[in-house]
Design an enzyme around this catalytic site. Structure first.
Site, PDB file in Angstrom:
ATOM      1  N   LYS A  35      -1.999   5.846  -2.536  1.00  0.00           N
ATOM      2  CA  LYS A  35      -0.958   5.792  -1.492  1.00  0.00           C
ATOM      3  C   LYS A  35       0.408   5.588  -2.139  1.00  0.00           C
ATOM      4  CE  LYS A  35      -1.839   0.873  -1.003  1.00  0.00           C
ATOM      5  NZ  LYS A  35      -1.353  -0.286  -0.306  1.00  0.00           N
ATOM      6  N   ARG A 133      -4.472  -9.198   8.633  1.00  0.00           N
ATOM      7  CA  ARG A 133      -3.642  -8.004   8.737  1.00  0.00           C
ATOM      8  C   ARG A 133      -4.417  -7.071   9.657  1.00  0.00           C
ATOM      9  NH1 ARG A 133      -1.448  -5.848   2.930  1.00  0.00           N
ATOM     10  NH2 ARG A 133      -3.212  -4.453   3.228  1.00  0.00           N
ATOM     11  N   HIS A 165     -10.497  -6.392   3.227  1.00  0.00           N
ATOM     12  CA  HIS A 165      -9.493  -6.497   2.155  1.00  0.00           C
ATOM     13  C   HIS A 165      -9.230  -7.975   1.902  1.00  0.00           C
ATOM     14  CE1 HIS A 165      -6.506  -4.816  -0.450  1.00  0.00           C
ATOM     15  NE2 HIS A 165      -5.455  -5.158   0.265  1.00  0.00           N
ATOM     16  N   ARG A 221     -11.918  -0.498  -4.908  1.00  0.00           N
ATOM     17  CA  ARG A 221     -10.717   0.234  -4.490  1.00  0.00           C
ATOM     18  C   ARG A 221      -9.495  -0.203  -5.287  1.00  0.00           C
ATOM     19  NH1 ARG A 221     -11.826  -1.965   0.628  1.00  0.00           N
ATOM     20  NH2 ARG A 221      -9.849  -3.059   0.399  1.00  0.00           N
ATOM     21  N   TYR A 267      31.477  -2.708 -10.569  1.00  0.00           N
ATOM     22  CA  TYR A 267      31.986  -3.321  -9.327  1.00  0.00           C
ATOM     23  C   TYR A 267      32.004  -4.844  -9.405  1.00  0.00           C
ATOM     24  CZ  TYR A 267      31.370   1.129  -6.799  1.00  0.00           C
ATOM     25  OH  TYR A 267      31.446   2.414  -6.354  1.00  0.00           O
ATOM     26  N   CYS A 314      25.100  -0.151  -9.716  1.00  0.00           N
ATOM     27  CA  CYS A 314      25.728   0.623  -8.634  1.00  0.00           C
ATOM     28  C   CYS A 314      24.681   1.553  -8.006  1.00  0.00           C
ATOM     29  CB  CYS A 314      26.884   1.454  -9.180  1.00  0.00           C
ATOM     30  SG  CYS A 314      28.029   0.520 -10.201  1.00  0.00           S
ATOM     31  N   ASP A 316      24.323   4.779  -8.251  1.00  0.00           N
ATOM     32  CA  ASP A 316      23.827   5.876  -9.094  1.00  0.00           C
ATOM     33  C   ASP A 316      23.892   5.566 -10.586  1.00  0.00           C
ATOM     34  OD1 ASP A 316      24.023   7.529  -6.674  1.00  0.00           O
ATOM     35  OD2 ASP A 316      26.168   7.355  -7.047  1.00  0.00           O
TER      36      ASP A 316
HETATM   37  C1  LIG Z   1      -6.598  -1.567   1.762  1.00  0.00           C
HETATM   38  C2  LIG Z   1      -6.218  -1.558   0.311  1.00  0.00           C
HETATM   39  N1  LIG Z   1      -7.183  -1.443  -0.618  1.00  0.00           N
HETATM   40  C3  LIG Z   1      -6.906  -1.434  -1.932  1.00  0.00           C
HETATM   41  C4  LIG Z   1      -5.602  -1.563  -2.368  1.00  0.00           C
HETATM   42  C5  LIG Z   1      -5.341  -1.578  -3.845  1.00  0.00           C
HETATM   43  O1  LIG Z   1      -4.830  -2.833  -4.224  1.00  0.00           O
HETATM   44  P1  LIG Z   1      -4.404  -3.105  -5.743  1.00  0.00           P
HETATM   45  O2  LIG Z   1      -3.250  -2.196  -6.001  1.00  0.00           O
HETATM   46  O3  LIG Z   1      -4.022  -4.542  -5.753  1.00  0.00           O
HETATM   47  O4  LIG Z   1      -5.567  -2.787  -6.568  1.00  0.00           O
HETATM   48  C6  LIG Z   1      -4.576  -1.684  -1.439  1.00  0.00           C
HETATM   49  C7  LIG Z   1      -3.194  -1.841  -1.897  1.00  0.00           C
HETATM   50  O5  LIG Z   1      -2.391  -2.547  -1.390  1.00  0.00           O
HETATM   51  C8  LIG Z   1      -4.892  -1.689  -0.061  1.00  0.00           C
HETATM   52  O6  LIG Z   1      -3.943  -1.788   0.876  1.00  0.00           O
END
Ligand SMILES: Cc1ncc(COP(=O)(O)O)c(C=O)c1O
Length: 378
Positions: A35, A133, A165, A221, A267, A314, A316
């Site tokens: 993601k 969450r 999670h 994950r 700046y 700044c 850029d």
């Molecule tokens: C639902 C879920 N699973 C797995 C992960 C992976 O977590 P990490 O990057 O700490 O391994 C995330 C990341 O935030 C997540 O939101």
């Protein structure tokens, strides 16, 4: 022509990191979390590299991210987990994207799409085991399971996964870890007694993959560790295990000039030269993800040494003061990288700023081209 600025991404490092994580997860499958544009590394190339390293699943937050994977021809198991009421699941269901379901309402929306497109939705039921969450609270879990089983009986869905999670996996020994795993085990047991036969149960992020064998279940994950960054910097596991940071952020000096003593720089004149000196202009700024809080704080690598940013970052650009060292316009500056040659790392930046490496790499802006290679390409 050499690019002026680039986030160079070492795809071999990503593949290598996934291999190491898979070894660590002994027997569990691995979902590479890609993601947020592959944590800033570029989602599709990162996903391909992770698959080459042995990831059998991909994980993303949004439906759009999942569809981007599909449009790129990544057809294997891909899961997505964050949406608001009213989003349309039709394309995702039609493309066999695995979907998290956290409430009865969400199951109904998803199977509505399944009915429209004439394809079974692939569901992962999410239990809130204590992160507070997303996910069904314990009181709502039985009705979520029932709704999913009804959808399955009607031929509109398959319950592929049960998942959750962790809140504090990056704090080894935190009492919430064991408590969450107990709640997860109870949720799995309830679902299995009701008739769910999950292909995968999963709860482990990078920190849990590395440190909690009991949290690995059928699938882990990891996100940040795939990119070679440390989920628990105080343990230094990433380095000791041989994970390799994949991103090197570079720029070329746009301008170099001599200025006198007492000269205010950038700046607000928050930096004043203490003697006659040479300033170098780095053409990256907060619009590119260089935190403005890095003013007079962050270090970069230029002319064979670390140099602190001189004055305000700044939009850029920012300035470095190299004293009497010989540097020239066009010389390379490494903002952060794996650290092998002395350059700062994303973790160094995170520590200086009081944040986490995740924020450093994910905020690198769209204006900076990602370039891909094997090795650090230096
Ligand atoms: C639902 C879920 N699973 C797995 C992960 C992976 O977590 P990490 O990057 O700490 O391994 C995330 C990341 O935030 C997540 O939101």
């Amino acid at each position: 022509m050499s690019v002026t600025t680039a986030a160079r991404v070492d795809l071999t490092a990503i593949g290598h990191n996934v291999e190491l994580l898979r070894e660590r997860a002994v027997g569990a499958e691995l979902m590479a979390v890609v993601k947020a544009d592959g944590y800033g590394h570029g989602m599709v190339p990162a996903a391909r590299a992770a698959i080459a390293g042995g990831a059998s699943w991909l994980g993303v937050a949004t439906l759009e991210e999942a569809m981007t994977l599909r449009r790129a021809g990544l057809d294997g198991p891909a899961m997505c987990w964050l949406y608001a009421p009213g989003e349309r699941f039709d394309d995702a269901v039609a493309a066999d994207v695995d979907l998290s379901a956290t409430s009865v309402g969400q199951v109904e929306e998803i199977i509505g799409a399944a009915g429209r497109v004439g394809r079974q939705a692939r569901l992962h039921l999410k239990a809130d085991t204590g992160l507070s969450r997303s996910g069904a609270a314990a009181a709502d879990w039985p009705s979520l399971v029932d709704a999913a089983l009804r959808a399955q009986a009607e031929g509109l869905a398959t319950v592929v996964g049960l998942w959750s999670h962790l809140a504090c996996a990056d704090e080894p020994g935190h009492p919430s870890i064991a408590a969450q795993l107990r709640v997860f085990d109870d949720a799995v047991e309830l679902a299995e007694k009701a008739g769910v036969r999950p292909e995968v149960r999963h709860i482990a992020n990078s920190a849990a993959t590395l440190t909690l064998p009991e949290a690995r279940y059928d699938l882990v994950r990891p996100g940040i560790a795939v990119y070679g960054l440390d989920p628990i910097p105080s343990l230094g596991l990433a380095r000791s295990l041989g994970l390799r940071p994949a991103m090197t952020l570079t720029a070329r000096l746009a301008l170099v000039k001599r200025v006198g003593a007492g000269q205010g720089v950038s700046y607000g004149h928050r930096y004043i030269t203490s003697a006659e000196t040479t300033l170098g202009l780095v053409p990256l700024g907060y619009a590119d993800g260089i935190p403005r809080q890095g003013t007079n704080l962050l270090e970069v690598w230029a002319g064979g040494r670390k140099r602190r940013i001189a004055g305000t970052v700044c939009m850029d650009q920012f300035v470095i003061d190299v004293g009497d060292d010989a540097i020239q316009a066009g010389d390379e500056v490494i903002l952060f990288g794996p650290g092998d040659d002395g350059e700062p790392t994303a973790q160094d930046w995170a520590e200086m700023l009081g944040t986490i490496s995740y924020e450093i790499v994910t905020r690198i802006g769209a204006r900076i081209p990602r370039t891909y290679g094997e090795g650090t390409d230096r």
